[in-house]
Design an enzyme around this catalytic site. Sequence first.
Site, PDB file in Angstrom:
ATOM      1  N   TYR A 187      44.342  64.142  55.980  1.00 24.68           N
ATOM      2  CA  TYR A 187      45.265  64.025  57.113  1.00 24.68           C
ATOM      3  C   TYR A 187      44.761  62.898  57.989  1.00 24.68           C
ATOM      4  CZ  TYR A 187      47.859  65.216  61.353  1.00 24.68           C
ATOM      5  OH  TYR A 187      48.670  65.168  62.462  1.00 24.68           O
ATOM      6  N   ASP A 196      38.574  56.675  58.002  1.00 21.29           N
ATOM      7  CA  ASP A 196      39.119  57.446  59.118  1.00 21.29           C
ATOM      8  C   ASP A 196      38.016  58.399  59.572  1.00 21.29           C
ATOM      9  OD1 ASP A 196      40.217  59.301  60.780  1.00 21.29           O
ATOM     10  OD2 ASP A 196      41.950  59.754  59.528  1.00 21.29           O
ATOM     11  N   LYS A 236      38.274  61.847  68.807  1.00 16.65           N
ATOM     12  CA  LYS A 236      37.574  63.115  69.042  1.00 16.65           C
ATOM     13  C   LYS A 236      36.255  62.935  69.815  1.00 16.65           C
ATOM     14  CE  LYS A 236      39.896  65.529  65.223  1.00 16.65           C
ATOM     15  NZ  LYS A 236      40.834  66.470  65.798  1.00 16.65           N
TER      16      LYS A 236
HETATM   17  N1  HOZ Z   1      45.155  67.979  63.641  1.00 15.40           N
HETATM   18  C1  HOZ Z   1      44.173  68.773  64.289  1.00 15.40           C
HETATM   19  C2  HOZ Z   1      43.340  69.510  63.308  1.00 15.40           C
HETATM   20  N2  HOZ Z   1      42.842  68.771  62.215  1.00 15.40           N
HETATM   21  C3  HOZ Z   1      44.797  69.777  65.211  1.00 15.40           C
HETATM   22  C4  HOZ Z   1      44.895  69.288  66.572  1.00 15.40           C
HETATM   23  C5  HOZ Z   1      45.321  70.342  67.579  1.00 15.40           C
HETATM   24  O1  HOZ Z   1      46.106  71.209  67.271  1.00 15.40           O
HETATM   25  O2  HOZ Z   1      44.855  70.275  68.706  1.00 15.40           O
END
Ligand code: HOZ
Length: 431
Positions: free
Chosen positions: A144, A239, A267
């Site tokens: 992802y 990434d 992050k």
């Molecule tokens: N895409 C995020 C986890 N891999 C989730 C982000 C969120 O819901 O804060």
Amino acid sequence: MGDPKSDELIREAESLMPGGVNSPVRAFRAVGGHPVFVERARGSRIFGADGREYIDYVGSWGPAILGHADPEVVRAVQERAAAGLSFGAPTALEVRFARAIKERYPSIEMLRCVSSGTEATMSALRVARGYTRRSVIVKFDGAYHGHADALLVKAGSGAATFGNPDSAGIPDGMVATTATLPYNDVPALGALFSARGREIAAVIVEPVAGNMGCVPPAPGFLAAIIELCEAHGALAIFDEVMTGSRVARGGAQGLYGLKPHLTCLGKVVGGGMPLAAYGGSREVMQLVSPLGPVYQAGTLSGNPVAVTAGLVTLERLEAPESYARLEALGARLEAGMTAALSETKTNGCVQRVGSMLTLFFQAGPVTDFRTALGSDTARFSRFHAALLAEGVYWPPSQFEAAFLSLAHTDADIERTIAVVRSALERSATAN
Ligand code: HOZ
């Protein structure tokens, strides 16, 4: 569910926002039950509107590496906020931040700040296409990279969790230039390059996959990506939104001693604020506007409050032993969970790199999305509910990684292992 305050919040949230949330996986739909509405958090704990306290292993999905509400970060953010929230003009802070990233990531000579990981990956792809004047991008199944159109093909994280790894609403043409391959499969990548090498602009990879659960790279996989890209005039994009300054000071590329052509960060480097970045060599990055023809912009890019949170977080991580401590905590939790699996005769395995880990309900090893999908997700749901009932807040999907922080104590880990053992027992059968 159960206390009136949470019940009321859930009802109103669901009437106002899809699933009651602003990002799908938070809705707990994958595991059933209802999300915890968080009131506040401190250190390793979150405190819910339900009046309960939880040991947190979500860590805001990665950023909270120091623990929640780290006093130094909070103080710096408060002071900075008092001096103005956003200027839409350059600040000395951004220069300091860029320097801090460059020091930690030798592959990055120049970078651009953006506000989310999605923006970082989307922009890095545009740069790669602009640089190579080619269209095709290669991603790996179950990875992802945010929700940009071209990347929502066989995607992991929430997309995989809810069974729509290929999103609706994306014109065929937007994904016609996206090729996907199994993670860790070097022969398949080699074959694709042999067949279509001249069309490939970039290969984008999570250097430790985190969005199909934690899946480490096989030895040689990442190096092969870089080598194949170089042999065929394409760019390798790491990434590192999840792994950057998480698995090591210099991210996964530092851990494995590699130099990708472009890197995406987010992050941890944003310290819990909306901040991300992409960068690479001067030769590549000078294509970005206003130096070059690749356009990308943002009103809140490099926001001073966000940059402050990121900088202080990176500086705090410089304390000696930070990463050794995260590794020790991760190793202790992994060992305890693995022992609990064996003592309860549960078909499961724990996969970990540093302070990110996943308990998969299958024998493993999980090496790619296909093997990840072999996990017992019904069992995971019961396990998750049992953890929550005993005050452990775990990512609400089999296909996500859990995160540790420097605020987790040895006592937190011991308590968690005990809770895991009892949750494994309680979740063994459906009733
Ligand atoms: N895409 C995020 C986890 N891999 C989730 C982000 C969120 O819901 O804060």
